[in-house]
Design an enzyme around this catalytic site. Structure first.
Site, short mmCIF file in Angstrom:
data_model
loop_
_atom_site.label_atom_id
_atom_site.label_comp_id
_atom_site.label_asym_id
_atom_site.label_seq_id
_atom_site.Cartn_x
_atom_site.Cartn_y
_atom_site.Cartn_z
N ASP A 33 8.64 -12.21 2.67
CA ASP A 33 7.90 -13.06 3.61
C ASP A 33 6.71 -13.74 2.93
OD1 ASP A 33 9.45 -12.80 5.80
OD2 ASP A 33 8.08 -11.58 6.98
N ASP B 295 8.46 0.42 1.55
CA ASP B 295 7.43 -0.61 1.43
C ASP B 295 7.23 -0.95 -0.05
OD1 ASP B 295 7.09 -0.79 4.10
OD2 ASP B 295 5.18 0.29 4.19
N ASP C 272 4.99 -0.78 -2.23
CA ASP C 272 4.29 0.08 -3.19
C ASP C 272 4.95 1.46 -3.31
OD1 ASP C 272 3.36 0.39 -0.50
OD2 ASP C 272 1.83 1.76 -1.24
N ASP D 5 7.25 1.00 13.66
CA ASP D 5 7.99 2.18 13.22
C ASP D 5 7.91 3.30 14.26
OD1 ASP D 5 5.26 2.47 12.83
OD2 ASP D 5 5.40 2.70 10.66
#
Length: 537
Positions: A134, A193, A195, A287
């Site tokens: 994105d 994610d 990281d 989530d």
């Protein structure tokens, strides 16, 4: 001329003294009939919330102790067998897994996250890596696409997906990613994610839970933190998050097969995700929203503490504050939106509904934030100014000490930093309380989504001949503008606590001034923007 100036000064002094006298008189008039009763009510409400939180923490500690003593491992509770190669079936014995890696302008970590996803040990024809980009920076988008092409040239089934807008933020990206035709052949979806760096055997340790237990909809792994030693602030975060995973997630998994999905380092059965209604962007905790809806459909969750995925903690106060706003506002807002639906649900037991409503949402997501700030940063200092109202010693000493010890046990290496953790958590409770009320009332920044800034340096492998430093963090140049570092709310609270501590020292009888001065200093440190500069030993 001098006489006129002298008369002016005298007049101003007389006027100021008169105003102060009037205010003092007004204070004495309203103190007994109004201030004392209101403060007493406020303190009593805080005491009730404090007891609720205390009981919740002790309950979880007892359950966790029994889990340890009985050796209850997820592999023993649920059927688990390692995936084995079948000569006749070949790779078809393995289910098809979709690995989603959502990212947004992740210049520092995109290579690490994509590389880790592509390095998962699983048959190459039974895994699809889906990079959901994105990014709004064209240069970063080109770099991410080139990285995907590099792995594709090595035979990895990797898809680079973009969309024309950022509607729904992460939830919108994940939802759009599941609409592609090739997803129909997938049985499970894993989310990491940008990281997060899973170990190669991540899928081989999580997928067997699904294969042999059709009622399981989610398997969640624990986070571990590559930059926990970067500064004092990251050590404080490590203490709080370790408690969340080691105690809260474990207890929820073992007692009610429910906990809040952490949004990453977890595997979903796609049929469970679809039955729950898929991803929704109505709150900033998409989530947790999905987890609650899926459990109301009867799906069970498993938390596996032994599977740990390396990640990065926010290393700047600004990034941490935005993250905590999202994590506090979102659950409160979701609680408001789903309370009735949870209470009237007929697919789960009464005890599970009570657990979700009272323990999971009300106590942990509302009471825990509000009472920390209201009791220890507002009510307690005010009682130093209004001596007629007292806070019982058990609420000032025994309850907070017990809660602190229970929390610190999860990170024994940081026990010597527990005082710093307490005062820093009190500072953060101000932001969490504000965010909680914003979520409950649905006002202001209720749907604000700010992507947590990632630096990536702590996640990158270090050369073997490099001498380790006291802090592995990159050197950050201080802002040239001092006002860019200042946090006004913290400074205001610091001044309030300073005055209450001063008053208690000279005129009060509560003798809380040591705590008040320590808390005051912490508010000032954060207020002037120096919270991320201290490196613990």
């Amino acid at each position: 001329m001098e006489r006129e100036e002298l008369e002016t000064v005298m007049f101003q002094n007389i006027t100021l003294n008169g105003i102060l006298d009037q205010l003092l008189m007004l204070w004495h008039l309203i103190k007994a009939p109004l201030i004392v009763p209101l403060l007493t009510l406020f303190v009593n409400i805080c005491l009730v919330m404090s007891i609720m939180l205390f009981i919740e923490r002790v309950y979880m500690a007892i359950v966790k102790l029994f889990i340890k003593l009985l050796g209850r491992k997820p592999e023993k509770i649920y059927k688990w067998e390692a995936m084995k190669d079948d000569i006749e079936l070949g790779s078809s014995a393995y289910p098809v897994v979709l690995v989603q890696v959502p990212m947004y302008n992740e210049k520092e970590v995109y290579q690490l996250s994509i590389g880790a996803a592509c390095g998962l040990s699983w048959p190459s024809d039974r895994i699809i890596i889906q990079v959901l980009d994105d990014s709004t920076d064209a240069g970063i988008k080109d770099m991410v696409e080139m990285e995907c092409m590099k792995w594709a040239s090595k035979g990895i089934n990797i898809k680079y997906e973009i969309r024309g807008n950022r509607n729904g933020y992460k939830a919108g990206a994940l939802k759009q990613g599941l609409k592609h035709s090739y997803v129909s052949q997938c049985d499970f979806v894993v989310i990491f994610d940008a990281d997060f760096q899973p170990e190669p055997d991540f899928l081989r340790r999580t997928i067997p839970f699904f294969i042999h237990n059709p009622e399981i909809g989610l398997v969640q792994a624990r986070w571990k933190f590559a930059n926990a030693d970067e500064c004092l602030m990251t050590r404080m975060q490590e203490m709080s998050l370790n408690y969340h995973f080691i105690v809260e997630q474990e207890v929820g998994s073992q007692t009610y097969a429910f906990f809040g999905f952490n949004g990453t380092a977890g595997v979903w059965r796609i049929s469970a995700l679809n039955e729950a209604g898929g991803w929704k962007d109505r709150t900033t905790v998409e989530d947790m929203d999905l987890a609650v809806r899926a459990t109301l459909k009867g799906w069970k969750y498993v938390f596996v503490e032994d599977i740990q995925v390396k990640s990065e903690l926010p290393s700047t106060f600004k990034a941490f504050r935005y993250q905590q706003h999202r994590w506090s506002c979102g659950p409160a807002n979701l609680f408001k939106k789903m309370a009735v639906e949870i209470a009237t649900n007929k697919k789960v037991t009464l005890w599970k509904k009570l657990y979700v409503l009272y323990s999971f949402f009300f106590v942990r997501k509302v009471v825990a934030h509000v009472v920390t700030f209201m009791l220890y940063c507002v009510a307690l200092p005010l009682t130093c100014l209004v001596s007629e109202v007292e806070v019982p010693k058990w609420a000032v000493i025994y309850i907070p000490c017990t809660i602190t010890i229970l929390n610190a046990v999860g990170t024994p290496r940081s026990l010597h930093l527990v005082i710093f953790w307490v005062v820093f958590e009190n500072v953060m409770s101000m932001h969490r309380t504000k965010a909680t009320f914003i979520g409950l009332l649905e006002i202001g920044r209720v749907n604000e989504w700010v992507v947590t800034e990632k630096l990536g340096d702590a996640l990158k492998p270090k050369a073997s001949n490099t001498v380790p430093l006291l802090s592995s963090a990159p050197v950050k140049k201080p802002s040239s503008k001092i006002w860019a570092r200042v946090n006004g709310l913290e400074l205001i609270m610091g001044m309030f606590l300073l005055y209450c501590g001063w008053y208690d020292f000279f005129f009060g009888k509560n003798h809380y001034y040591v705590y008040l001065f320590l808390q005051c200093i912490t508010f000032f440190i954060v207020g002037f923007g120096y919270v991320g500069t201290f490196v613990p030993s």
